[in-house]
Each structure stands twice: as C-alpha cells, then as structure tokens.
Design an enzyme around this catalytic site. Structure first.
Site, PDB file in Angstrom:
ATOM      1  N   LYS A 208      13.535 -14.534 -10.353  1.00  0.00           N
ATOM      2  CA  LYS A 208      13.238 -13.468 -11.330  1.00  0.00           C
ATOM      3  C   LYS A 208      12.250 -13.969 -12.364  1.00  0.00           C
ATOM      4  CE  LYS A 208      14.805 -11.372  -9.170  1.00  0.00           C
ATOM      5  NZ  LYS A 208      14.812 -10.268  -8.248  1.00  0.00           N
TER       6      LYS A 208
ATOM      7  N   LYS B 187       6.173  -4.222  -3.725  1.00  0.00           N
ATOM      8  CA  LYS B 187       7.611  -4.154  -3.521  1.00  0.00           C
ATOM      9  C   LYS B 187       8.019  -4.198  -2.059  1.00  0.00           C
ATOM     10  CE  LYS B 187      11.755  -2.303  -5.320  1.00  0.00           C
ATOM     11  NZ  LYS B 187      12.141  -3.613  -5.879  1.00  0.00           N
TER      12      LYS B 187
ATOM     13  N   ARG C 279       4.072  -0.344  -4.710  1.00  0.00           N
ATOM     14  CA  ARG C 279       3.772  -0.844  -3.369  1.00  0.00           C
ATOM     15  C   ARG C 279       2.472  -1.655  -3.330  1.00  0.00           C
ATOM     16  NH1 ARG C 279       6.852   1.881   0.450  1.00  0.00           N
ATOM     17  NH2 ARG C 279       5.456   1.130   2.054  1.00  0.00           N
TER      18      ARG C 279
ATOM     19  N   CYS D  66       0.831  -1.199   0.000  1.00  0.00           N
ATOM     20  CA  CYS D  66       0.000   0.000   0.000  1.00  0.00           C
ATOM     21  C   CYS D  66       0.869   1.254   0.000  1.00  0.00           C
ATOM     22  CB  CYS D  66      -0.944   0.080   1.182  1.00  0.00           C
ATOM     23  SG  CYS D  66      -2.080  -1.291   1.292  1.00  0.00           S
TER      24      CYS D  66
ATOM     25  N   GLU E  12       8.693 -14.716 -10.965  1.00  0.00           N
ATOM     26  CA  GLU E  12       8.071 -13.504 -10.437  1.00  0.00           C
ATOM     27  C   GLU E  12       7.427 -12.660 -11.538  1.00  0.00           C
ATOM     28  OE1 GLU E  12      11.019 -11.255  -8.356  1.00  0.00           O
ATOM     29  OE2 GLU E  12       9.636  -9.680  -7.767  1.00  0.00           O
TER      30      GLU E  12
ATOM     31  N   GLU F  12      18.364 -16.976  -7.538  1.00  0.00           N
ATOM     32  CA  GLU F  12      17.930 -15.634  -7.913  1.00  0.00           C
ATOM     33  C   GLU F  12      17.341 -15.645  -9.334  1.00  0.00           C
ATOM     34  OE1 GLU F  12      17.292 -13.124  -6.341  1.00  0.00           O
ATOM     35  OE2 GLU F  12      17.430 -11.391  -7.633  1.00  0.00           O
TER      36      GLU F  12
ATOM     37  N   TRP G  58      -2.452  -2.798  -1.728  1.00  0.00           N
ATOM     38  CA  TRP G  58      -2.099  -4.207  -1.860  1.00  0.00           C
ATOM     39  C   TRP G  58      -2.982  -4.922  -0.848  1.00  0.00           C
ATOM     40  CZ3 TRP G  58       0.071  -8.233   1.080  1.00  0.00           C
ATOM     41  CH2 TRP G  58       0.511  -9.344   0.333  1.00  0.00           C
TER      42      TRP G  58
ATOM     43  N   HIS H 272      18.317 -36.981  -7.082  1.00  0.00           N
ATOM     44  CA  HIS H 272      17.657 -37.482  -5.870  1.00  0.00           C
ATOM     45  C   HIS H 272      16.165 -37.227  -5.896  1.00  0.00           C
ATOM     46  CE1 HIS H 272      21.548 -38.538  -4.308  1.00  0.00           C
ATOM     47  NE2 HIS H 272      21.973 -37.362  -4.756  1.00  0.00           N
TER      48      HIS H 272
ATOM     49  N   ASN I  88      -1.698   2.099   5.547  1.00  0.00           N
ATOM     50  CA  ASN I  88      -0.753   1.079   5.099  1.00  0.00           C
ATOM     51  C   ASN I  88      -0.343   0.288   6.324  1.00  0.00           C
ATOM     52  OD1 ASN I  88       1.391  -0.415   4.047  1.00  0.00           O
ATOM     53  ND2 ASN I  88       2.840   1.277   4.267  1.00  0.00           N
ATOM     54  N   GLY I  89      -0.609  -1.013   6.309  1.00  0.00           N
ATOM     55  CA  GLY I  89      -0.238  -1.849   7.453  1.00  0.00           C
ATOM     56  C   GLY I  89      -1.343  -2.826   7.767  1.00  0.00           C
TER      57      GLY I  89
HETATM   58  C1  F6R Z   1      12.288 -10.076  -5.711  1.00  0.00           C
HETATM   59  C2  F6R Z   1      12.159  -9.082  -4.664  1.00  0.00           C
HETATM   60  C3  F6R Z   1      11.864  -9.546  -3.292  1.00  0.00           C
HETATM   61  C4  F6R Z   1      12.638  -8.703  -2.265  1.00  0.00           C
HETATM   62  C5  F6R Z   1      12.150  -9.055  -0.859  1.00  0.00           C
HETATM   63  C6  F6R Z   1      12.909  -8.311   0.220  1.00  0.00           C
HETATM   64  O1  F6R Z   1      12.535  -9.494  -6.942  1.00  0.00           O
HETATM   65  O2  F6R Z   1      12.270  -7.918  -4.897  1.00  0.00           O
HETATM   66  O3  F6R Z   1      12.128 -10.893  -3.141  1.00  0.00           O
HETATM   67  O4  F6R Z   1      13.993  -8.940  -2.404  1.00  0.00           O
HETATM   68  O5  F6R Z   1      10.788  -8.762  -0.737  1.00  0.00           O
HETATM   69  O6  F6R Z   1      12.703  -6.944   0.131  1.00  0.00           O
HETATM   70  P1  F6R Z   1      13.669  -5.921   0.846  1.00  0.00           P
HETATM   71  O7  F6R Z   1      15.006  -6.080   0.255  1.00  0.00           O
HETATM   72  O8  F6R Z   1      13.071  -4.581   0.586  1.00  0.00           O
HETATM   73  O9  F6R Z   1      13.670  -6.271   2.307  1.00  0.00           O
END
Ligand code: F6R
Length: 607
Positions: A484, A602, A27, A2, A487, A480, A76, A503, A100-101
C-alpha cells in the site's frame, strides 16, 4: 488496462463519453480520446495525459461537437509511450477503433499491411487492427470484423465505428472485458458497468466470437458468420452512489470507510444456523473432505489475502496450502493434481495472469473455486465454482475494501474446511463464526483512530525507504502494508519476516529508515519485540502496531498504534486498517495522486 466507452443515442455524446470515461480512469490514465460521427466525417480528438489534463483541455479549442454517437478510450500504455499519436481512438477517417488488450501478432500483421501499401504512424499494436479492418472493409462491417478477428491473436475488447455506417457502433472481444449497456433510446459499450451506471443498469455480457451492433434503436448480436444471437439481459445491483466519491477527498478513503459494510455483506449471507455455508457454489462437505492440497493463486493484494488464508487453513484444517503468484504459477508446471482445489482470488475477475492460472488448473482437472468481486467477470465465468465478495465497486487503484473482504472470506473458508474435515468442533466453529460476524464493528472503531495515523504519516513522509516487519499472520499483513505504502506514496518499502532481518537486511537500518513493526500475536510478541530492539538500537525510528492494552516501555518504540483486543486469530482484519490509513495519509502529505498512482492501472489484463 485501458477503458473503453461507446455511446449511441439521441443526446450529444461528448460529455456523456467523457463522464463515463472518468469512471474508467482507474483502468489507465496515460492518455484519452474520443472519435464521433460529426456530420459526414469521423472526428477524433485525443491527447496525452489524464482525461482532464489532456483531452478536456484540447476539446476547449475545438468547435463544439454535436455528434450523438461515438467511441472513447482512456489508456494504460503497453506498446508505445504515452503520447498524442499513440492515444486511441486510432483510425484513418474511414474506420476508427478503441482497444483494450494486446495484439500478440501485431508485428506479423504490420509487415503484411505494409506489403499492401499501408503506412503506420503510431507505435501501437492497435494500429494494425485499425488498418486490418480497413483492408478487409468492402462495405460490409460484419464481414470486415469477422475476417480481421480471424487474423488477430491476443486479447482484445474493441469498439469500432465506420464512417459509412453513421451512428452505429460495433464491438467484439476476446479475453478483455466488455459489456453492452441497454438504455432507453440510447445504448452503450463499456469496459465495465460502473462507467454507464448513471444511464442504465441493464447490460449484456459480450462473448468471444460475437459481434455487438448498436444504434439508438437497439442492440443486436451476430456471429462471425452473420447469424443472429439471442442473449440474456442482465441487471447490475450496484448503485451509482457506489461509484462516486460521496464527500470523501479520495475513493481510497471512501473505500476504507466502506469496509465494515463490505465485510458484513460478504460474510453474513454465507452463515446459516451459525455455521459457514458454501452450498451456493456447490462446495459440499464431501468435496471439502476430498482435497489433498489447496493452492491459492492471485496477484498483488489478492495474493496477500491468500497468504492469510494459508496460515488459517493450515492452522485450523491441517491441510497443506500453497500460495502462488499467478504469473509464477502458470509458468512453473505446478504440482497440482485432479485431487486438489485451486482457489483463485481476484477483485476484478479480469487479471490476465490469474485467469490463465485458472485455465491451467482446470486443464489439469483440479476443482477451481473463484473468489471474485466483479459479477460476471471472466474469472467468475471460467471457474467451476464461484462466490462473490459483495464489496461493491472498488474505484481507487489501490485496493482496500476488496482486500479486506477477501481476507474475511478466507476466514469463513478456513472455518468451513476445518469443520468439514472434523478439525473444528461445531461449537468452536460457531464461536469463531460469531466472532467474525462482529468484526465490522471493530473495523469501524479502528477507522475512527484517524489522528494516530496522521501523526505516523507525518513522521514517515520524508523517508526514502522503510521496512515493515512481523511474524506469522503479522508478516502476511506487513506485505500488504508495504505494498500500500509504496504503491501510492512512492516511498520504497519492504516487508520482512522479523526473524529474517538479521540474515542480511538489517544492514539497511539507519536512523533514516523507519520500521513499522506488527505485533498482534501474543505467542510471537516477545520475539518481535527483540527484533524491534535490535533495529531501535541501530537508530531506526519504530512504529509498533499492536493491541492497545499491550504493555511496552517507551524506550522500545517511538510511536504506538493501538488496536482493539479481539481474538488473536482475527487480528489481521483490524490490523489492515492502520496499514491502509498510514499509507493513505502519507501519500496525501506527499501530494501524490492517491487514487491514480503513477504507472498503474487497476485491472491488469495484460501479462
Ligand atoms: C494493490 C492492487 C493490486 C491488485 C492486483 C490483483 O493495491 O490493487 O495488487 O490486488 O492487481 O488484481 P485483481 O484482484 O483484480 O485480480
């Protein structure tokens, strides 16, 4: 999780609120809305969907709003599905709020308010706060806010307006972020400074138990007891261009291209006389020698950066490192002691689980060292030591440059701790540091190899599932890469240690299951190649990411992505580029919303 914006000034505020909301859309984008002082009323317009799809469309059918103050929200969803009715602002015509929260005790508050005759329309936890404020409001907003906040448990950043207090905005927060922006004849609240950078760089950080009161003439802060609080005005050093797409189709692509500079900005200021220098945060040689164990804690990509850090620190400094997912660490009674160092990695500095893990480590008496991107964020403020990754704002929900700089930081940290503990000679440490300083040029070179990434993306775009495999550092990177891809392109993928495939997981391999094999480490190359042959002989199409001069016969792999040959230890810093780029182009080819993937936000400020 949010985004909140509030504006009060002389200008008509609707467009300003919407423009600023767009900068917070990363967000959350389940719904959006505004509430403004229109004449003697509070006018609310809100709609399900992204800002442009819902709210902006709806506003076209409204009489033009001329208000000069209001609050706004991009959501969100947590409590209640994305819908018009669950959208914020939420209120009753007398008071309106954006939140937000998460309000943890909302059920209890709701029961209380129902007993007082209140009815509820939405499924949100937020509605209880709006009603509680209304219940306590008796002409004095500060008193109502103070009383309501004493009843609430949970995390919140709230923008509040009262019909009877025209063109005034009130704000409070606990755990969730909120800044108060000071402009010229106009003032703002926002979940982060990027939302209002176009109007001001000057801001205050609101603390728990403080109420901000904004009108066009100024900003004051009061305690819940009505005492005035003086606060330090801060100035952001981020530029508005950093929060704009600047000619790229997506923020993600722009941020991938920003990686060379971001790595440079992270590393260069921390090198003195050719050696890593962490003195800015108080991480002295004595301290670095004293730690028995190191814990690295984070979520998602930040945790993946920690996995690279673990390999480096254990290899170079020979100190045991545990990497933990923050949401696991905080609930598993970790074996951390006051002799340990807990490294907390976070781009946003606001991730709820990571923040809780940090607080837990502090309560045990361990030193906490935060590696954070957002200056002044909650994690940065809570940690006993903090260093910033200087990547600039990362807008795309999918992390790229923030991860790259976290990994780069892990290198410098590993060199420093190994040197401090006498495991790396001064000469070797200088040599490695010098190589690290050269990395941005190689990252640049990798980014330019666009056609290879587009080709691979076109070959995997129709897969329904694929595997990433690798060993050692390559395994950490494959996690990673897999994150990506899934996601942003919604293709299921898993990362596997190559040697672990046999395995169980190899049974998934068919000719429709592409495998992306990472093989940048020469001592493990032959092993990974054997695993590649195993999947290839079972029909899988294989993409191999390895150094460009690696000799592999055409029969072993279907596509090869070549990387510049640099010191093997540093390969992850270039390997990440094809992983990001292949995910990016795959998502683009599949028509996905790259910067705002479904269901995500995010900054994850809820558990
Ligand atoms: C993936 C991504 C998330 C963040 C995770 C931690 O692309 O962005 O997996 O890495 O939510 O977020 P931060 O780094 O803000 O604590």
């Amino acid at each position: 999780m949010c985004g909140i914006v509030g504006y009060v000034g002389k200008r008509e505020c609707t467009d300003i609120l919407i423009k600023a909301l767009h900068r917070l859309e990363y967000r959350g984008y389940d719904s959006a809305g505004i509430a403004v002082f229109e004449g003697d009323k509070l006018k609310t317009v809100k709609a399900k969907g992204k800002i442009n799809d819902g709210l902006v469309e709806k506003l076209k059918f409204e009489k033009k709003l001329t208000a000069t103050a209001g609050i706004s929200h991009t959501r969100w969803a947590t409590h209640g599905e994305p819908s018009d009715i669950n959208s914020h602002p939420i209120g009753n015509g007398r008071v309106s709020i954006v939140h937000n929260g998460i309000i943890e005790n909302y059920r209890e508050l709701k029961a209380f308010l129902i007993s007082k005759g209140y009815g509820f329309e939405s499924e949100t936890d937020t509605e209880t706060v709006a009603k509680l404020l209304d219940y306590y409001y008796d002409g004095d907003p500060i008193e109502a806010i103070a009383k309501a906040m004493q009843d609430i448990r949970g995390a919140y950043a709230l923008g509040i307006i009262f019909r009877e207090h025209k063109n005034k905005i009130f704000a409070v927060r606990c755990e969730s972020p909120l800044i108060v922006g000071k402009g010229n004849g106009e003032n703002f609240i926002a979940s982060d400074i990027t939302a209002v950078l176009e109007y001001t760089k000057d801001y205050y950080l609101l603390e728990h138990n403080e109420i901000a009161i904004l009108d066009e003439n100024g900003i004051t802060f009061e305690s819940f007891h009505g005492e005035e609080i003086q606060k330090e005005l801060k100035t952001a050093d981020w530029d508005i261009s950093a929060a704009e797409r600047g000619g790229y189709n997506h923020f993600m692509l722009k941020e991938i291209h920003e990686q060379p500079d971001a790595i440079r900005n992270t590393i260069s200021p921390r090198v003195k006389d050719g050696l890593p220098d962490f003195s800015e945060c108080g991480l002295t040689t004595e301290k670095l020698r004293s730690y028995k164990n190191i814990y690295i804690v984070g979520c998602g990509s930040a945790m993946h950066a920690g996995l690279v850090g673990k390999t480096l620190i254990e290899k170079l400094a020979r100190i045991p490192v545990v990497v933990d997912i923050a949401s696991e660490f905080r609930y598993r009674d970790p074996l951390v002691t006051a002799d340990d160092l807990v490294v907390i990695i976070s781009q946003s500095g606001e991730t709820a689980d990571t923040l809780a893990a940090l607080k837990l480590a502090r309560s045990i008496g361990a030193d906490t060292f935060a590696i954070v991107n957002v200056v002044g964020s909650s994690i940065a403020r809570e940690a006993s030591m903090v260093m910033y990754t200087n990547a600039g704002p990362e807008i795309s929900v999918c992390s790229t440059k923030a991860y790259a700089v976290q990994v780069a930081f892990m290198y410098l940290f590993a060199f420093q701790i190994a040197y401090a503990n006498g495991k790396l000679s001064e000469e070797k440490c200088k040599e490695l540091t010098a190589e690290l300083l050269e990395i941005p040029n190689y990252v640049h070179q990798c980014i330019d190899n666009e056609s290879a990434y587009q080709l691979v993306a076109s070959k995997i775009m129709n897969a329904s599932s694929l595997l990433y495999i690798g060993r050692g550092l390559d395994y950490a990177l494959s996690m990673e890469g897999s994150l990506k891809l899934k996601e942003i392109s919604y293709i299921h993928s898993e990362a596997y240690a190559s040697g672990e495939l046999k395995h169980g997981t190899i049974s998934l391999i068919t000719e429709d299951t592409p495998v992306i094999a990472l093989a940048t480490q020469s001592e493990l190359f032959e092993k990974t190649l054997s695993n590649v042959k195993e999947v290839k002989s079972r029909g899988a199409k294989v993409v191999m990411i390895c150094c460009e001069d690696t000799n592999i016969d055409d029969a072993s792999v279907d596509y090869k992505i070549g990387l510049p040959r640099i010191s093997e230890l540093l390969m992850p810093l270039v390997t990440v580029v094809p992983l990001q780029m292949v995910a990016y182009y795959t998502a683009v080819l599949r028509g996905c919303d790259v910067d705002m993937p479904r269901n995500l936000a995010k900054s994850v400020t809820v558990e």
